[in-house]
Design a protein around this motif. Structure first.
Motif, PDB file in Angstrom:
ATOM      1  N   ARG A 160       0.835  -1.200   0.000  1.00 30.82           N
ATOM      2  CA  ARG A 160       0.000   0.000   0.000  1.00 30.82           C
ATOM      3  C   ARG A 160       0.878   1.262   0.000  1.00 30.82           C
ATOM      4  NH1 ARG A 160      -5.142   1.487   1.914  1.00 30.82           N
ATOM      5  NH2 ARG A 160      -5.541  -0.595   2.772  1.00 30.82           N
ATOM      6  N   ALA A 161       1.894   1.267   0.850  1.00 35.00           N
ATOM      7  CA  ALA A 161       2.767   2.434   0.952  1.00 35.00           C
ATOM      8  C   ALA A 161       3.545   2.660  -0.342  1.00 35.00           C
ATOM      9  CB  ALA A 161       3.725   2.265   2.126  1.00 35.00           C
ATOM     10  N   GLN A 162       4.086   1.589  -0.914  1.00 32.38           N
ATOM     11  CA  GLN A 162       4.885   1.739  -2.130  1.00 32.38           C
ATOM     12  C   GLN A 162       4.022   2.129  -3.324  1.00 32.38           C
ATOM     13  OE1 GLN A 162       7.432  -1.628  -2.851  1.00 32.38           O
ATOM     14  NE2 GLN A 162       8.640  -1.284  -1.004  1.00 32.38           N
ATOM     15  N   LEU A 163       2.825   1.563  -3.400  1.00 28.90           N
ATOM     16  CA  LEU A 163       1.932   1.911  -4.509  1.00 28.90           C
ATOM     17  C   LEU A 163       1.469   3.362  -4.405  1.00 28.90           C
ATOM     18  CD1 LEU A 163      -0.228  -1.328  -4.794  1.00 28.90           C
ATOM     19  CD2 LEU A 163       1.416  -0.477  -6.467  1.00 28.90           C
ATOM     20  N   GLU A 201       3.067   5.802  -3.107  1.00 26.62           N
ATOM     21  CA  GLU A 201       4.211   6.633  -3.489  1.00 26.62           C
ATOM     22  C   GLU A 201       4.417   6.636  -5.003  1.00 26.62           C
ATOM     23  OE1 GLU A 201       9.004   7.091  -2.472  1.00 26.62           O
ATOM     24  OE2 GLU A 201       7.761   5.643  -1.391  1.00 26.62           O
ATOM     25  N   ALA A 202       4.065   5.516  -5.644  1.00 28.39           N
ATOM     26  CA  ALA A 202       4.250   5.386  -7.089  1.00 28.39           C
ATOM     27  C   ALA A 202       3.100   6.003  -7.886  1.00 28.39           C
ATOM     28  CB  ALA A 202       4.413   3.916  -7.468  1.00 28.39           C
ATOM     29  N   GLY A 203       2.095   6.522  -7.196  1.00 30.77           N
ATOM     30  CA  GLY A 203       0.982   7.150  -7.892  1.00 30.77           C
ATOM     31  C   GLY A 203      -0.109   6.200  -8.330  1.00 30.77           C
ATOM     32  N   PHE A 204      -0.191   5.042  -7.691  1.00 26.78           N
ATOM     33  CA  PHE A 204      -1.236   4.075  -8.010  1.00 26.78           C
ATOM     34  C   PHE A 204      -2.589   4.682  -7.645  1.00 26.78           C
ATOM     35  CE2 PHE A 204      -3.659   0.113  -7.428  1.00 26.78           C
ATOM     36  CZ  PHE A 204      -3.198  -0.638  -8.505  1.00 26.78           C
ATOM     37  N   PRO A 205      -3.646   4.365  -8.410  1.00 21.71           N
ATOM     38  CA  PRO A 205      -4.968   4.933  -8.098  1.00 21.71           C
ATOM     39  C   PRO A 205      -5.376   4.700  -6.644  1.00 21.71           C
ATOM     40  CG  PRO A 205      -5.019   3.829 -10.223  1.00 21.71           C
ATOM     41  CD  PRO A 205      -3.683   3.519  -9.615  1.00 21.71           C
ATOM     42  N   ALA A 206      -5.640   5.787  -5.934  1.00 22.71           N
ATOM     43  CA  ALA A 206      -5.914   5.705  -4.497  1.00 22.71           C
ATOM     44  C   ALA A 206      -7.164   4.901  -4.193  1.00 22.71           C
ATOM     45  CB  ALA A 206      -6.046   7.117  -3.919  1.00 22.71           C
ATOM     46  N   ASP A 207      -8.145   4.945  -5.112  1.00 27.34           N
ATOM     47  CA  ASP A 207      -9.397   4.238  -4.853  1.00 27.34           C
ATOM     48  C   ASP A 207      -9.266   2.726  -5.033  1.00 27.34           C
ATOM     49  OD1 ASP A 207      -9.035   4.340  -7.595  1.00 27.34           O
ATOM     50  OD2 ASP A 207     -11.126   4.801  -8.050  1.00 27.34           O
ATOM     51  N   ARG A 208      -8.087   2.245  -5.436  1.00 31.58           N
ATOM     52  CA  ARG A 208      -7.878   0.811  -5.610  1.00 31.58           C
ATOM     53  C   ARG A 208      -6.896   0.240  -4.578  1.00 31.58           C
ATOM     54  NH1 ARG A 208      -7.660   1.813 -12.052  1.00 31.58           N
ATOM     55  NH2 ARG A 208      -9.302   0.364 -12.699  1.00 31.58           N
ATOM     56  N   LEU A 209      -6.343   1.076  -3.752  1.00 30.08           N
ATOM     57  CA  LEU A 209      -5.344   0.612  -2.786  1.00 30.08           C
ATOM     58  C   LEU A 209      -5.928  -0.386  -1.796  1.00 30.08           C
ATOM     59  CD1 LEU A 209      -3.390   3.918  -2.030  1.00 30.08           C
ATOM     60  CD2 LEU A 209      -2.557   1.928  -3.291  1.00 30.08           C
ATOM     61  N   ASP A 210      -7.121  -0.132  -1.299  1.00 28.47           N
ATOM     62  CA  ASP A 210      -7.742  -1.054  -0.344  1.00 28.47           C
ATOM     63  C   ASP A 210      -7.931  -2.429  -0.972  1.00 28.47           C
ATOM     64  OD1 ASP A 210      -7.852   0.840   1.649  1.00 28.47           O
ATOM     65  OD2 ASP A 210      -9.980   1.304   1.363  1.00 28.47           O
TER      66      ASP A 210
END
Length: 216
Positions: free
Chosen positions: A84-87, A89-98
């Motif tokens: 979660r932390a690395q994604l 930071e990499a700009g991964f879509p926030a609504d998909r982190l969970d």
């Protein structure tokens, strides 16, 4: 602008490679195989979020503890937090982190957590499929070698007159765990592929036992 799946795949491989250790059973090629397995399952579930599945496939082993480590059951939770932390930071879509974190946390057999999303079910099945078939067999013996486990019981390899113990005899692991995996699959496609690969695994076991030297 949205980033393509292929671009994200390159970034995910880079993140996973940076965290890779010396475990040949959980190397980058394992991650590619899990993603390939997931693609087979996604053919039956086009409604699933491919980006979530891909991210979880590549980052599910960010924290990889040995099979005999006392905190092995916590590794997937630790991997989910790190991913979660690395994604983020990499700009991964926030609504998909969970969704990615849940799929990573619930993929592990040792953690014994139930996936509650389709994406998590696919990732769990895809990872377990890599423990079956020819590659699964090779991984089983590779891990046994790293742990100092014997190939099989010298006189009773099929445990006809003893209790199975896969901490001592690698071949026992087929019945102790691997044979149970198809029944734990979350998707119908995963079960079908798992049963097919298990048949191949059991056929090898029978050949192995036929060649195994047992004292007269």
């Amino acid at each position: 602008m949205d980033i393509s799946l292929s671009t994200w795949q390159q970034r995910l491989v880079a993140l996973a490679s940076a965290a890779a250790g010396d475990d040949g059973a959980h190397d980058t090629n394992h991650l590619h195989r899990v993603w390939r397995n997931a693609n087979l399952l996604l053919e039956q579930h086009p409604e699933a979020d491919r980006l979530v599945v891909m991210a979880a496939c590549y980052l599910h082993d960010l924290v990889n503890l040995p099979k005999n480590h006392p905190e092995r059951h916590l590794a997937s939770r630790q991997a989910a937090v790190l991913a979660r932390a690395q994604l983020a930071e990499a700009g991964f879509p926030a609504d998909r982190l969970d969704a990615v974190a849940h799929a990573i946390e619930t993929h592990s057999f040792s953690a014994a957590l139930q996936p509650t999303t389709l994406e998590a079910c696919i990732v769990q099945d895809a990872d377990r499929l890599d423990a079956l078939g020819a590659v699964g067999l090779a991984r089983m013996f590779y891990i046994a070698g790293r742990m100092g486990t014997a190939l099989a019981h010298p006189e009773d390899p099929l445990a006809v007159n003893r209790e199975r113990n896969d901490k001592i005899y690698s071949l026992d692991h087929i019945e102790v765990k691997l044979a149970t995996l198809p029944g734990t699959m979350q998707t119908a496609a995963g079960r079908a592929l798992g049963e097919q690969r298990l048949r191949d695994l059991l056929a090898f076991r029978d050949s192995f036992v036929a060649e195994w030297a047992v004292a007269a």
